[in-house]
Design an enzyme around this catalytic site. Structure first.
Site, PDB file in Angstrom:
ATOM      1  N   PHE A  11     -39.861   7.847  56.963  1.00  7.95           N
ATOM      2  CA  PHE A  11     -39.030   9.030  56.664  1.00  7.95           C
ATOM      3  C   PHE A  11     -38.877   9.262  55.150  1.00  7.95           C
ATOM      4  N   ILE A  12     -38.228   8.350  54.445  1.00 11.34           N
ATOM      5  CA  ILE A  12     -38.003   8.570  53.011  1.00 11.34           C
ATOM      6  C   ILE A  12     -39.331   8.422  52.265  1.00 11.34           C
ATOM      7  N   ASP A  33     -48.890   1.017  54.157  1.00 13.62           N
ATOM      8  CA  ASP A  33     -48.005   1.102  55.322  1.00 13.62           C
ATOM      9  C   ASP A  33     -48.669   0.445  56.532  1.00 13.62           C
ATOM     10  N   LEU A  35     -47.873   1.183  59.591  1.00 14.77           N
ATOM     11  CA  LEU A  35     -47.794   2.128  60.712  1.00 14.77           C
ATOM     12  C   LEU A  35     -47.141   1.488  61.934  1.00 14.77           C
ATOM     13  N   ALA A  83     -39.747  -1.124  55.344  1.00 19.52           N
ATOM     14  CA  ALA A  83     -38.738  -2.017  55.923  1.00 19.52           C
ATOM     15  C   ALA A  83     -38.565  -1.662  57.390  1.00 19.52           C
ATOM     16  N   THR A 130     -30.048  -0.336  50.303  1.00 21.44           N
ATOM     17  CA  THR A 130     -29.059   0.439  51.047  1.00 21.44           C
ATOM     18  C   THR A 130     -27.635   0.086  50.633  1.00 21.44           C
ATOM     19  N   GLU A 132     -25.459  -0.469  52.742  1.00 21.49           N
ATOM     20  CA  GLU A 132     -24.909  -1.331  53.802  1.00 21.49           C
ATOM     21  C   GLU A 132     -24.765  -2.785  53.356  1.00 21.49           C
ATOM     22  N   TYR A 155     -29.757  -6.100  60.067  1.00 20.55           N
ATOM     23  CA  TYR A 155     -30.464  -5.204  59.130  1.00 20.55           C
ATOM     24  C   TYR A 155     -29.915  -5.363  57.715  1.00 20.55           C
ATOM     25  N   ARG A 219     -19.593   7.933  57.248  1.00 19.50           N
ATOM     26  CA  ARG A 219     -20.806   7.740  56.463  1.00 19.50           C
ATOM     27  C   ARG A 219     -20.851   8.799  55.352  1.00 19.50           C
ATOM     28  N   ASN A 254     -18.196  10.365  62.048  1.00 19.94           N
ATOM     29  CA  ASN A 254     -19.295  10.699  62.957  1.00 19.94           C
ATOM     30  C   ASN A 254     -18.935  11.869  63.865  1.00 19.94           C
ATOM     31  N   ASP A 286     -19.366   0.988  71.799  1.00 16.95           N
ATOM     32  CA  ASP A 286     -19.562   0.895  70.351  1.00 16.95           C
ATOM     33  C   ASP A 286     -20.739  -0.035  70.002  1.00 16.95           C
TER      34      ASP A 286
HETATM   35  P1  NAD Z   1     -38.379   4.228  58.241  1.00 13.19           P
HETATM   36  O1  NAD Z   1     -38.036   3.262  59.306  1.00 13.19           O
HETATM   37  O2  NAD Z   1     -38.398   5.688  58.569  1.00 13.19           O
HETATM   38  O3  NAD Z   1     -39.829   3.893  57.640  1.00 13.19           O
HETATM   39  C1  NAD Z   1     -40.204   2.583  57.343  1.00 13.19           C
HETATM   40  C2  NAD Z   1     -41.713   2.589  57.010  1.00 13.19           C
HETATM   41  O4  NAD Z   1     -42.085   1.244  56.675  1.00 13.19           O
HETATM   42  C3  NAD Z   1     -42.602   3.017  58.173  1.00 13.19           C
HETATM   43  O5  NAD Z   1     -43.605   3.888  57.719  1.00 13.19           O
HETATM   44  C4  NAD Z   1     -43.209   1.701  58.668  1.00 13.19           C
HETATM   45  O6  NAD Z   1     -44.479   1.864  59.253  1.00 13.19           O
HETATM   46  C5  NAD Z   1     -43.267   0.889  57.378  1.00 13.19           C
HETATM   47  N1  NAD Z   1     -43.246  -0.554  57.638  1.00 13.19           N
HETATM   48  C6  NAD Z   1     -42.386  -1.243  58.437  1.00 13.19           C
HETATM   49  N2  NAD Z   1     -42.703  -2.555  58.443  1.00 13.19           N
HETATM   50  C7  NAD Z   1     -43.766  -2.703  57.616  1.00 13.19           C
HETATM   51  C8  NAD Z   1     -44.547  -3.820  57.200  1.00 13.19           C
HETATM   52  N3  NAD Z   1     -44.322  -5.057  57.687  1.00 13.19           N
HETATM   53  N4  NAD Z   1     -45.553  -3.628  56.313  1.00 13.19           N
HETATM   54  C9  NAD Z   1     -45.813  -2.371  55.840  1.00 13.19           C
HETATM   55  N5  NAD Z   1     -45.135  -1.271  56.227  1.00 13.19           N
HETATM   56  C10 NAD Z   1     -44.124  -1.433  57.097  1.00 13.19           C
HETATM   57  O7  NAD Z   1     -37.385   3.916  57.043  1.00 13.19           O
HETATM   58  P2  NAD Z   1     -36.607   4.915  56.073  1.00 13.19           P
HETATM   59  O8  NAD Z   1     -35.393   5.410  56.753  1.00 13.19           O
HETATM   60  O9  NAD Z   1     -37.578   5.869  55.501  1.00 13.19           O
HETATM   61  O10 NAD Z   1     -36.119   3.877  54.952  1.00 13.19           O
HETATM   62  C11 NAD Z   1     -37.003   3.540  53.891  1.00 13.19           C
HETATM   63  C12 NAD Z   1     -36.304   2.521  52.988  1.00 13.19           C
HETATM   64  O11 NAD Z   1     -35.105   3.086  52.469  1.00 13.19           O
HETATM   65  C13 NAD Z   1     -35.902   1.237  53.695  1.00 13.19           C
HETATM   66  O12 NAD Z   1     -36.137   0.168  52.822  1.00 13.19           O
HETATM   67  C14 NAD Z   1     -34.408   1.410  53.959  1.00 13.19           C
HETATM   68  O13 NAD Z   1     -33.765   0.170  53.987  1.00 13.19           O
HETATM   69  C15 NAD Z   1     -33.998   2.236  52.770  1.00 13.19           C
HETATM   70  N6  NAD Z   1     -32.839   3.139  52.972  1.00 13.19           N
HETATM   71  C16 NAD Z   1     -32.818   4.016  54.023  1.00 13.19           C
HETATM   72  C17 NAD Z   1     -31.751   4.903  54.160  1.00 13.19           C
HETATM   73  C18 NAD Z   1     -31.687   5.900  55.295  1.00 13.19           C
HETATM   74  O14 NAD Z   1     -30.653   6.559  55.466  1.00 13.19           O
HETATM   75  N7  NAD Z   1     -32.746   6.083  56.064  1.00 13.19           N
HETATM   76  C19 NAD Z   1     -30.697   4.858  53.245  1.00 13.19           C
HETATM   77  C20 NAD Z   1     -30.742   3.924  52.199  1.00 13.19           C
HETATM   78  C21 NAD Z   1     -31.827   3.083  52.066  1.00 13.19           C
HETATM   79  O1  DAU Z   2     -26.130   3.690  54.841  1.00 13.83           O
HETATM   80  C1  DAU Z   2     -27.538   3.667  54.698  1.00 13.83           C
HETATM   81  C2  DAU Z   2     -28.156   3.329  56.024  1.00 13.83           C
HETATM   82  O2  DAU Z   2     -28.017   4.493  56.843  1.00 13.83           O
HETATM   83  C3  DAU Z   2     -29.626   2.936  55.919  1.00 13.83           C
HETATM   84  O3  DAU Z   2     -29.722   1.755  55.181  1.00 13.83           O
HETATM   85  C4  DAU Z   2     -30.230   2.734  57.313  1.00 13.83           C
HETATM   86  O4  DAU Z   2     -31.619   2.468  57.206  1.00 13.83           O
HETATM   87  C5  DAU Z   2     -30.025   4.012  58.108  1.00 13.83           C
HETATM   88  O5  DAU Z   2     -30.504   3.815  59.425  1.00 13.83           O
HETATM   89  C6  DAU Z   2     -28.547   4.390  58.142  1.00 13.83           C
HETATM   90  O6  DAU Z   2     -27.783   3.418  58.904  1.00 13.83           O
HETATM   91  P1  DAU Z   2     -26.630   3.865  59.927  1.00 13.83           P
HETATM   92  O7  DAU Z   2     -26.440   2.795  60.916  1.00 13.83           O
HETATM   93  O8  DAU Z   2     -25.441   4.360  59.205  1.00 13.83           O
HETATM   94  O9  DAU Z   2     -27.362   5.162  60.586  1.00 13.83           O
HETATM   95  P2  DAU Z   2     -27.464   5.693  62.098  1.00 13.83           P
HETATM   96  O10 DAU Z   2     -28.083   7.051  62.034  1.00 13.83           O
HETATM   97  O11 DAU Z   2     -28.055   4.688  63.010  1.00 13.83           O
HETATM   98  O12 DAU Z   2     -25.922   5.866  62.475  1.00 13.83           O
HETATM   99  C7  DAU Z   2     -25.063   6.713  61.731  1.00 13.83           C
HETATM  100  C8  DAU Z   2     -23.667   6.578  62.346  1.00 13.83           C
HETATM  101  O13 DAU Z   2     -23.699   7.177  63.654  1.00 13.83           O
HETATM  102  C9  DAU Z   2     -23.230   5.137  62.547  1.00 13.83           C
HETATM  103  O14 DAU Z   2     -21.834   5.031  62.330  1.00 13.83           O
HETATM  104  C10 DAU Z   2     -23.555   4.859  64.022  1.00 13.83           C
HETATM  105  C11 DAU Z   2     -23.366   6.217  64.670  1.00 13.83           C
HETATM  106  N1  DAU Z   2     -24.238   6.506  65.831  1.00 13.83           N
HETATM  107  C12 DAU Z   2     -25.586   6.287  65.698  1.00 13.83           C
HETATM  108  C13 DAU Z   2     -26.434   6.537  66.743  1.00 13.83           C
HETATM  109  C14 DAU Z   2     -27.928   6.292  66.620  1.00 13.83           C
HETATM  110  C15 DAU Z   2     -23.697   7.002  67.006  1.00 13.83           C
HETATM  111  O15 DAU Z   2     -22.475   7.220  67.084  1.00 13.83           O
HETATM  112  N2  DAU Z   2     -24.553   7.260  68.033  1.00 13.83           N
HETATM  113  C16 DAU Z   2     -25.897   7.044  67.978  1.00 13.83           C
HETATM  114  O16 DAU Z   2     -26.604   7.277  68.977  1.00 13.83           O
END
Ligand code: NAD
Ligand code: DAU
Length: 348
Positions: A11-12, A33, A35, A83, A130, A132, A155, A219, A254, A286
């Site tokens: 995603f990011i 990656d 994949l 990750a 993150t 978290e 995580y 969040r 949420n 929860d």
């Molecule tokens: P994502 O799960 O959408 O994508 C993760 C990517 O990493 C995928 O393309 C996957 O194929 C690749 N990957 C996983 N394991 C691997 C491995 N062993 N070797 C090589 N590639 C691998 O994740 P995202 O939400 O895009 O998050 C990206 C980064 O940003 C992560 O490090 C996450 O902790 C951090 N982050 C995410 C958020 C969020 O809200 N999504 C917020 C803060 C930080």
């Molecule tokens: O804060 C940064 C983090 O945000 C990143 O490091 C993580 O990679 C990313 O997945 C995200 O973590 P959260 O656990 O906060 O995101 P998620 O979308 O899973 O959940 C957001 C909030 O919504 C959380 O309080 C849990 C709640 N939730 C989530 C899901 C999937 C629900 O209530 N119902 C659901 O089905």
């Protein structure tokens, strides 16, 4: 510069690859990656043939594959996003998180150290982490860079461990690293296991919207393109060894964000009354160890690097909803058998 972006098919990562190719056209971007279920090369279809983009299919758990990518492309810098990223999955299968997030980061640091040798301090690694890692807040206060680490999920503890490794490689070996700790992202290409895309997908399919517990967990939401701009800024201007918190100053419970999104979707999908998306909201069991509140103090990156988010929440959300409605094929291509198995396991 030959830049490796790990996790560029996620995603990011995909948003960052697209951002980089648009804004830094003189760099070669190597997307490393594995994949996994979360990686999707379809995200990068529009750029796959550009001369300054390469895909390397490699797994961080295998140090030889990282080494091969470094040699083949003469890697000069890394932005590390790959990750396992979903908290709920980390509760079911924590081992995957240790292997990729901890051992994978270790393999990357060691490969870079070996490859760059005496020139280590000239080559930068930006480690993307993150908020978290800081644990859960009460009803007041925000996370600062100096907030002690207190991760609560498999995580977040695996991400915290990776942050510590990066810090140690800087202090011990002089590696040129910067770390960012960001809040919840939303936007195009997010896998529909995360709250916002899951909600949009379920509304378009008339499925229940699962809200964990009392729905009052909070969040701090940031549009993914703003996160990518912050990463670009920290990569180029951040001080070595420093960490920067990134956030949207945009706290929502949420249940409030779910209701807000339902109202926006009602307008997009022409729904109302008994047919309103709000009627799909279903409170469910929860998440174990569910952190109550996250909120980022982004003062350091604002005051020292002059970064602030460009999008208002309304703008980011409108772009996001529109993207998911216009890309239902993208969603149906990835919500196949494995996704359905996960969904059944998670939600019953
Ligand atoms: P994502 O799960 O959408 O994508 C993760 C990517 O990493 C995928 O393309 C996957 O194929 C690749 N990957 C996983 N394991 C691997 C491995 N062993 N070797 C090589 N590639 C691998 O994740 P995202 O939400 O895009 O998050 C990206 C980064 O940003 C992560 O490090 C996450 O902790 C951090 N982050 C995410 C958020 C969020 O809200 N999504 C917020 C803060 C930080
Ligand atoms: O804060 C940064 C983090 O945000 C990143 O490091 C993580 O990679 C990313 O997945 C995200 O973590 P959260 O656990 O906060 O995101 P998620 O979308 O899973 O959940 C957001 C909030 O919504 C959380 O309080 C849990 C709640 N939730 C989530 C899901 C999937 C629900 O209530 N119902 C659901 O089905």
């Amino acid at each position: 510069m030959n830049l490796m972006i790990t996790g560029g098919a996620g995603f990011i990562g995909a948003n960052l690859v697209l951002h980089w190719l648009r804004h830094q056209p003189d760099d070669l971007v190597v997307n490393f990656d594995a994949l996994t279920y979360a990686g999707n090369l379809g995200n990068l279809e529009d750029v796959k043939d550009l001369p300054n983009y390469r895909f390397f299919h490699g797994d961080l758990r295998n140090a030889l594959e990282i080494s091969k990518a470094f040699s083949e492309h003469n890697i000069e810098a890394v932005i590390h996003l790959a990750a396992e990223s979903h908290v709920d999955r980390s509760i079911h299968v924590p081992a995957d998180f240790i292997e990729t997030n901890v051992t994978g980061t270790f393999n990357l640091l060691e490969t870079a150290r070996e490859f760059w040798g005496d020139e280590l301090s000239k080559h930068r690694i930006l480690h993307v982490s993150t908020d978290e890692v800081y644990g859960s807040l009460g009803s007041s206060g925000k996370f600062l860079e100096s907030t002690p680490y207190a991760p609560n999920s498999p995580y977040s503890s695996s991400k915290a461990a990776s942050d510590h490794l990066v810090r140690a490689w800087h202090h011990t070996y002089g590696m040129n690293v910067v770390t960012t700790n960001c809040s919840n992202n939303y936007g195009p290409y997010q896998f529909p296991e995360k709250l916002l895309p899951l909600l949009i997908n379920n509304c378009t399919q008339n499925l229940p919207i699962p809200v964990y517990g009392d729905g009052k967990n909070i969040r701090d939401w940031l549009f993914v393109e703003d996160h990518c701009e912050a990463l670009d800024c920290v990569f180029h201007e951040g001080d070595t060894g420093e960490t920067y918190n990134i956030g949207g100053c945009n706290e929502w419970s949420n249940i409030d964000i779910v209701r807000y999104l339902c109202r926006e979707l009602d307008k997009e999908l022409n729904r109302s009354g008994a047919d309103s998306c709000e009627n799909l909201i279903t409170f469910v069991k929860d998440r174990p160890g569910h952190d109550r509140r996250y909120a980022i103090d982004a003062g350091k990156i604002k005051n020292t690097l002059n970064w602030t988010p460009r999008h208002t929440f309304e703008e980011g959300l409108t772009k996001t909803i529109r993207w998911y409605i216009d890309h239902q094929d993208w969603v149906s291509n990835i919500t196949t058998g494995t996704y359905r198995d996960y969904y059944k396991h998670q939600y019953g």
